[in-house]
Design a protein around this motif. Structure first.
Motif, mmCIF file in Angstrom:
data_model
loop_
_atom_site.group_PDB
_atom_site.id
_atom_site.type_symbol
_atom_site.label_atom_id
_atom_site.label_comp_id
_atom_site.label_asym_id
_atom_site.label_seq_id
_atom_site.Cartn_x
_atom_site.Cartn_y
_atom_site.Cartn_z
ATOM 1 N N ALA A 116 0.829 -1.205 0.000
ATOM 2 C CA ALA A 116 0.000 0.000 0.000
ATOM 3 C C ALA A 116 0.866 1.258 0.000
ATOM 4 C CB ALA A 116 -0.931 -0.003 1.215
ATOM 5 N N VAL A 117 1.917 1.261 0.810
ATOM 6 C CA VAL A 117 2.805 2.424 0.873
ATOM 7 C C VAL A 117 3.481 2.664 -0.479
ATOM 8 C CG1 VAL A 117 4.950 3.288 1.883
ATOM 9 C CG2 VAL A 117 3.196 2.355 3.360
ATOM 10 N N LEU A 118 4.011 1.610 -1.094
ATOM 11 C CA LEU A 118 4.696 1.787 -2.376
ATOM 12 C C LEU A 118 3.734 2.230 -3.472
ATOM 13 C CD1 LEU A 118 7.242 -1.180 -2.470
ATOM 14 C CD2 LEU A 118 7.632 1.200 -1.824
ATOM 15 N N GLY A 129 3.429 12.645 3.995
ATOM 16 C CA GLY A 129 2.414 13.096 4.950
ATOM 17 C C GLY A 129 1.011 12.614 4.598
ATOM 18 N N GLU A 130 0.664 12.664 3.326
ATOM 19 C CA GLU A 130 -0.669 12.205 2.911
ATOM 20 C C GLU A 130 -0.809 10.699 3.076
ATOM 21 O OE1 GLU A 130 -2.527 13.496 -0.743
ATOM 22 O OE2 GLU A 130 -1.316 15.322 -0.692
ATOM 23 N N VAL A 131 0.237 9.961 2.749
ATOM 24 C CA VAL A 131 0.194 8.509 2.898
ATOM 25 C C VAL A 131 0.051 8.160 4.382
ATOM 26 C CG1 VAL A 131 1.466 6.352 2.562
ATOM 27 C CG2 VAL A 131 1.500 8.104 0.789
ATOM 28 N N ALA A 132 0.778 8.861 5.222
ATOM 29 C CA ALA A 132 0.679 8.617 6.672
ATOM 30 C C ALA A 132 -0.739 8.891 7.165
ATOM 31 C CB ALA A 132 1.689 9.491 7.414
ATOM 32 N N CYS A 137 -0.932 6.386 10.424
ATOM 33 C CA CYS A 137 0.325 6.114 11.112
ATOM 34 C C CYS A 137 1.219 7.348 10.985
ATOM 35 C CB CYS A 137 1.005 4.882 10.523
ATOM 36 S SG CYS A 137 1.473 5.051 8.795
ATOM 37 N N GLY A 138 2.399 7.271 11.556
ATOM 38 C CA GLY A 138 3.327 8.385 11.495
ATOM 39 C C GLY A 138 4.126 8.406 10.200
ATOM 40 N N GLU A 139 4.711 9.553 9.912
ATOM 41 C CA GLU A 139 5.525 9.680 8.705
ATOM 42 C C GLU A 139 6.744 8.769 8.750
ATOM 43 O OE1 GLU A 139 6.455 13.712 7.655
ATOM 44 O OE2 GLU A 139 4.345 14.324 7.708
ATOM 45 N N LYS A 143 8.026 6.047 5.968
ATOM 46 C CA LYS A 143 9.391 6.023 5.435
ATOM 47 C C LYS A 143 10.041 4.656 5.633
ATOM 48 C CE LYS A 143 10.103 10.955 6.176
ATOM 49 N NZ LYS A 143 10.835 11.958 6.967
ATOM 50 N N SER A 144 9.860 4.064 6.809
ATOM 51 C CA SER A 144 10.475 2.756 7.047
ATOM 52 C C SER A 144 9.804 1.676 6.199
ATOM 53 C CB SER A 144 10.421 2.390 8.531
ATOM 54 O OG SER A 144 9.096 2.181 8.954
ATOM 55 N N GLN A 145 8.473 1.744 6.032
ATOM 56 C CA GLN A 145 7.778 0.781 5.184
ATOM 57 C C GLN A 145 8.206 0.934 3.725
ATOM 58 O OE1 GLN A 145 5.401 -1.749 6.054
ATOM 59 N NE2 GLN A 145 6.337 -1.322 8.035
ATOM 60 N N THR A 146 8.443 2.179 3.301
ATOM 61 C CA THR A 146 8.930 2.428 1.940
ATOM 62 C C THR A 146 10.312 1.806 1.760
ATOM 63 O OG1 THR A 146 7.695 4.504 1.805
ATOM 64 C CG2 THR A 146 9.509 4.218 0.254
ATOM 65 N N SER A 147 11.181 2.034 2.725
ATOM 66 C CA SER A 147 12.539 1.491 2.645
ATOM 67 C C SER A 147 12.522 -0.029 2.613
ATOM 68 C CB SER A 147 13.346 1.991 3.844
ATOM 69 O OG SER A 147 14.620 1.403 3.860
ATOM 70 N N ARG A 148 11.748 -0.638 3.519
ATOM 71 C CA ARG A 148 11.680 -2.100 3.565
ATOM 72 C C ARG A 148 11.037 -2.665 2.298
ATOM 73 N NH1 ARG A 148 9.479 -1.787 9.491
ATOM 74 N NH2 ARG A 148 11.436 -1.549 10.603
ATOM 75 N N GLY A 149 10.001 -2.000 1.831
ATOM 76 C CA GLY A 149 9.328 -2.461 0.619
ATOM 77 C C GLY A 149 10.233 -2.408 -0.597
ATOM 78 N N LEU A 150 10.978 -1.316 -0.733
ATOM 79 C CA LEU A 150 11.899 -1.196 -1.869
ATOM 80 C C LEU A 150 13.025 -2.225 -1.781
ATOM 81 C CD1 LEU A 150 12.146 2.682 -2.255
ATOM 82 C CD2 LEU A 150 10.992 1.070 -3.780
ATOM 83 N N ALA A 151 13.516 -2.452 -0.568
ATOM 84 C CA ALA A 151 14.569 -3.461 -0.392
ATOM 85 C C ALA A 151 14.058 -4.848 -0.773
ATOM 86 C CB ALA A 151 15.074 -3.450 1.043
ATOM 87 N N THR A 152 12.853 -5.165 -0.367
ATOM 88 C CA THR A 152 12.266 -6.464 -0.712
ATOM 89 C C THR A 152 12.050 -6.569 -2.212
ATOM 90 O OG1 THR A 152 11.176 -6.539 1.449
ATOM 91 C CG2 THR A 152 10.350 -8.037 -0.240
ATOM 92 N N MET A 153 11.565 -5.493 -2.821
ATOM 93 C CA MET A 153 11.357 -5.494 -4.281
ATOM 94 C C MET A 153 12.678 -5.743 -4.999
ATOM 95 S SD MET A 153 8.148 -4.821 -5.333
ATOM 96 C CE MET A 153 8.242 -3.927 -6.858
ATOM 97 N N ARG A 154 13.743 -5.068 -4.558
ATOM 98 C CA ARG A 154 15.049 -5.261 -5.187
ATOM 99 C C ARG A 154 15.502 -6.707 -5.051
ATOM 100 N NH1 ARG A 154 16.277 -0.490 -2.305
ATOM 101 N NH2 ARG A 154 16.013 1.303 -3.661
#
Length: 166
Positions: A116-118, A129-132, A137-139, A143-154
């Motif tokens: 959902a975050v990605l 901010g809008e996604v949060a 949830c908090g910003e 950011k951490s979900q984005t980082s983890r999601g991108l790492a998993t995608m890679r």
């Protein structure tokens, strides 16, 4: 008065149906499940329409409803049940140089919140901010979900095993 807001609701639902279907499909990766998500969201919207019609950003409100319904369904145990004797085959990519099927397959393997975050951040180009606010949830979480999601995608896209079969 009821006839007036029902007409407004129908006009809004008809105008936004395709946009909601695209968002739902991007989140779940299945046309039928996406239609179910949109239908459930529109039913909930109809129940709340007298209050929602006065909201300043109705589209954002409805997207948030759809997103929350998607995440709520993913938490339920029945969402992991797959009916059928065999797993249906995923169609092969149409063109060898097209990475879209690989991206979609990798996106489907992410946990629902990361997906959902990605989707919201990169496909719908929404700021952190809008996604949060949409996810409640908090910003920092976004950011951490984005980082983890991108790492998993890679990792999924670099893996030797083909992810199109998963």
């Amino acid at each position: 008065m009821r006839a007036e807001w029902e007409r407004e609701y129908v006009d809004y639902a008809m105008a936004g149906m395709e946009r909601l279907k695209r968002l739902a499909y991007t989140l779940c990766g299945d046309v039928h499940h996406a239609s179910d998500l949109v239908q459930g969201t529109l039913v909930r919207l109809y129940e709340r329409w007298p209050r929602v019609r006065g909201v300043e950003h109705v589209d954002a409100y409805v997207h948030k409803m759809l997103l929350r319904q998607f995440l709520a369904e993913r938490r339920r145990p029945w969402s992991r049940i797959r009916l059928g004797a065999t797993v249906p085959e995923t169609p092969a990519p149409e063109r060898a140089d097209d990475d879209r099927p690989i991206l979609v397959a990798a996106l489907r393997r992410l946990p629902p919140r990361q997906r959902a975050v990605l989707v919201l951040r990169f496909l719908y180009d929404l700021p952190v901010g809008e996604v949060a606010a949409m996810l409640g949830c908090g910003e920092g979480t976004v950011k951490s979900q984005t980082s983890r999601g991108l790492a998993t995608m890679r990792r999924l896209m670099d893996a030797d095993q083909p992810i199109l079969r998963s």
